[in-house]
Design an enzyme around this catalytic site. Structure first.
Site: not given
Length: 445
Positions: A41, A220-221
């Site tokens: 994150c 974000d991922n």
């Protein structure tokens, strides 16, 4: 500009997100090869904000000690994020809502009273993701929320590294049930994300601003739920953790497009500044503006690779719930399968070109462990071909990795291994880069 700060990702995210797909993807462009340089994150969000690789913004994990929302981050990086430049240099009003950085609001980082430069309106979650019983910083003032749904819901054996090998295969029935339940709940939360997108688009339409607004939808991922028998987390180098959705609609973007170019979240900051008319030569960002791709420019020169990097975390003591495990690992659940460790520190070159779909990775451990995957033949990254791939390709990828790990700004955008403009002199591996390259060559070349 409307920028969606957070979007929960499941790799098959289109399934529950019917409204998002209709309102953004079908009305704009979908990047099918969008990635993050670090599948965690705080480092990833820092890359979005700064347009830089983690080795240049120095956020390495989700802790204050790892520079996540630390005083150093606030002093060195925050003044040069894309919202700070948009507001100060281009005169834009900006709005933020949702999760910022994992340690945002910590007492040692100035508490919720700290509003990062560049945001005209600030509604930021204190610390990490929570859907109930959380605190928001509303323009620097704390606002507490409880657990009332209607008013408080926030979004309305492999040839692998040892950390992967320690996962239990086959998984226990209890673990499978745990993962099925977690996956189902993540899909359920996406329904509220879908509703939020619809509300945003309708609000823009009512105000007459929809046709004048760029909307970016991303994450974000990635996230794994059982892949390679790993229970539930991210922070690994594989596609399921580093690949993310990226949908964009806005002025000049033709509807229902698909783009296969290799893009990363470090490109978001340069793109938004470029849209605003800011001179990107005045920044120190590592990424590239996506604006030519959004506009359908057929003559644009684009990258064929990018850097993935992560610094592993570990726990000094032993875990009382997993007595068989020693120190140095962390996030051990369920069935005492650990998701991270100190030597889960790696760097990769992810390459996508007309001739190769390749990932090359080195671990910073005693073995200098190397993983190489040909995703054309092996899209699920099952077979590590580090021992069998052509030696010249290994040498080039090793050298390219060292170049990217030390790059900054424009040097992060130099030609990749499979670009026509790439130049390689194997002697440079041993004269310029010291011990690291020599250790690698002795082991694998």
């Amino acid at each position: 500009l409307a920028f969606l700060a957070d979007a929960l990702l499941v790799l098959s995210f289109q399934t529950p997100l019917k409204k998002t797909n209709a309102l953004i993807a079908q009305m704009g462009i979908t990047f099918v090869n969008a990635y993050v340089p670090s599948a965690l994150c705080c480092p990833s969000r820092a890359s979005i904000l700064t347009g830089k690789y983690p080795h240049n913004h120095h956020v390495v994990n989700n802790t204050l000690e790892g520079n996540c929302s630390s005083k150093l981050w606030q002093k060195i990086q925050e003044p040069y994020t894309f919202p700070a430049l948009l507001k100060a240099m281009c005169g834009y009003q900006t709005f933020f809502a949702g999760k910022y950085l994992n340690e945002y609001g910590a007492e040692d980082a100035g508490g919720v009273g700290h509003v990062p430069p560049g945001w005209s309106f600030w509604y930021a979650l204190e610390k990490n993701s929570k859907y109930y019983n959380y605190t928001l910083s509303v323009n620097g003032k704390a606002r507490r929320h409880g657990e009332n749904y209607s008013v408080d819901y926030l979004t309305d054996v492999l040839n692998k590294h040892w950390l992967i090998r320690q996962a239990k295969t086959p998984m226990s029935n209890s673990s499978i049930q745990f993962l099925d339940d977690a996956y189902r709940k993540r899909w359920q939360t996406l329904l509220s994300v879908d509703d939020l997108i619809e509300k945003l688009v309708k609000k823009l339409e009512v105000n007459g601003e929809l046709d004048n607004t760029y909307i970016f939808y991303t994450s974000d991922n990635g996230f794994h739920t059982g892949q390679f028998s790993l229970p539930i987390d991210k922070r690994q180098l594989y596609e399921f953790d580093i690949k993310v959705p990226l949908l964009v609609r806005g002025p000049g973007i033709k509807p229902n497009q698909t783009n296969k170019m290799l893009v990363a979240n470090i490109d978001l900051g340069p793109t938004i500044l470029d849209i605003a008319g800011y001179d990107l030569n005045k920044t120190q960002m590592d990424g590239m503006s996506l604006l030519p791709l959004l506009k359908g420019d057929k003559n644009v020169t684009w990258r064929s690779d990018f850097l993935v990097e992560y610094q592993g975390e570990g726990y000094n003591g032993s875990d009382p719930t997993c007595p068989g495990l020693g120190p140095g690992v962390t996030h051990c659940f369920p069935d005492c399968v650990c998701e991270d460790s100190y030597n889960n520190t790696y760097a990769c070159v992810r390459t996508l070109s007309a001739s190769w779909d390749l990932q090359y990775c080195e671990f910073d451990d005693r073995e200098v462990f190397v993983e190489v995957y040909n995703l054309t033949a092996d899209p699920h990254q099952i077979n590590n071909i580090a021992k069998t791939i052509d030696q010249e390709i290994l040498e080039k990828m090793n050298y390219r990795l060292m170049m990217l790990q030390s790059c900054s700004g424009a040097t992060c955008r130099t030609p990749g291994v499979f670009d026509p403009g790439y130049r390689f002199d194997p002697r440079l591996m041993f004269s310029n880069h010291g011990l690291r390259a020599r250790r690698f060559s002795a082991q694998f070349l």
